[in-house]
Design a protein around this motif. Structure first.
Motif, PDB file in Angstrom:
ATOM      1  N   ASN A   1       0.852  -1.174   0.000  1.00 32.13           N
ATOM      2  CA  ASN A   1       0.000   0.000   0.000  1.00 32.13           C
ATOM      3  C   ASN A   1       0.896   1.235   0.000  1.00 32.13           C
TER       4      ASN A   1
ATOM      5  N   LYS B   1       0.487   4.261   1.033  1.00 33.30           N
ATOM      6  CA  LYS B   1       0.487   5.004   2.303  1.00 33.30           C
ATOM      7  C   LYS B   1       1.351   4.282   3.338  1.00 33.30           C
ATOM      8  N   ARG B   2       1.248   2.951   3.390  1.00 27.94           N
ATOM      9  CA  ARG B   2       2.043   2.186   4.337  1.00 27.94           C
ATOM     10  C   ARG B   2       3.526   2.296   3.984  1.00 27.94           C
TER      11      ARG B   2
ATOM     12  N   ALA C   1       4.969   4.826   2.401  1.00 27.88           N
ATOM     13  CA  ALA C   1       5.420   6.170   2.752  1.00 27.88           C
ATOM     14  C   ALA C   1       5.645   6.292   4.260  1.00 27.88           C
ATOM     15  N   ARG C   2       4.758   5.690   5.039  1.00 28.26           N
ATOM     16  CA  ARG C   2       4.895   5.733   6.496  1.00 28.26           C
ATOM     17  C   ARG C   2       6.172   5.018   6.934  1.00 28.26           C
ATOM     18  N   ALA C   3       6.445   3.866   6.328  1.00 23.96           N
ATOM     19  CA  ALA C   3       7.659   3.121   6.666  1.00 23.96           C
ATOM     20  C   ALA C   3       8.912   3.904   6.269  1.00 23.96           C
TER      21      ALA C   3
ATOM     22  N   ARG D   1       9.173   7.210   6.018  1.00 26.18           N
ATOM     23  CA  ARG D   1       9.306   8.345   6.940  1.00 26.18           C
ATOM     24  C   ARG D   1       9.878   7.884   8.279  1.00 26.18           C
ATOM     25  N   LYS D   2       9.412   6.732   8.761  1.00 27.06           N
ATOM     26  CA  LYS D   2       9.921   6.217  10.029  1.00 27.06           C
ATOM     27  C   LYS D   2      11.402   5.860   9.909  1.00 27.06           C
TER      28      LYS D   2
ATOM     29  N   GLU E   1      13.395   9.031  10.070  1.00 26.84           N
ATOM     30  CA  GLU E   1      13.429   9.597  11.418  1.00 26.84           C
ATOM     31  C   GLU E   1      14.395   8.818  12.308  1.00 26.84           C
TER      32      GLU E   1
END
Length: 141
Positions: free
Chosen positions: A75, A77-78, A80-82, A84-85, A88
């Motif tokens: 996915n 969105k998933r 992109a979230r991974a 970004r994490k 960070e």
């Protein structure tokens, strides 16, 4: 040859997947349980004829080489979230940037301690003033 039997929820049903790994590749077959199977139901399935049928299906399945296994599309969105994490979690690049970050964190901790000290001192002053006022009221003047 090694085998792995996994039970998971695919969003609608509980599914059991039997994977047979050998040096040439992977063969797999699945069994749909429907509602969540209990331990007794899983034990009955594994020791009964259901698992033998699943094993036959897996052996009859086409062989997929390890390097050609289809990769499930993630996915966005998933993904992109991974990403970004992961960014960070990475440490700051250069030594100068790391030193700046450490000094910032150190300063923030010191400022937090000073704020707490000031807040406690103000609370103590207010308490002392209230006690003095109450004591003055009781002197009878």
């Amino acid at each position: 040859m090694s085998a792995t039997f996994s039970v998971f929820h695919d969003g609608q049903f509980w599914v059991g997947v039997l994977e047979l790994h050998d040096e040439d590749g992977v063969r797999a077959a699945r069994h749909v349980f429907g509602p969540e199977p209990g331990n007794a139901e899983l034990l009955e399935f594994c020791t009964g004829s259901g698992f033998l049928d699943l094993s036959r299906q897996a052996h009859a399945a086409p062989l997929v080489p390890e390097d050609q296994r289809p990769v499930r599309k993630l996915n966005p969105k998933r993904l992109a979230r991974a990403a970004r994490k992961a960014l960070e979690d990475q440490p700051v690049g250069t030594a100068a940037q790391r030193a700046l970050k450490e000094s910032f964190v150190e300063h923030a901790a010191g400022a937090k301690a000073q704020r707490k000290q000031r807040r406690e001192a103000a609370k103590e002053r207010r308490r002392d003033m209230a006690r003095a006022k109450a004591k003055a009221k009781h002197r009878g003047h």
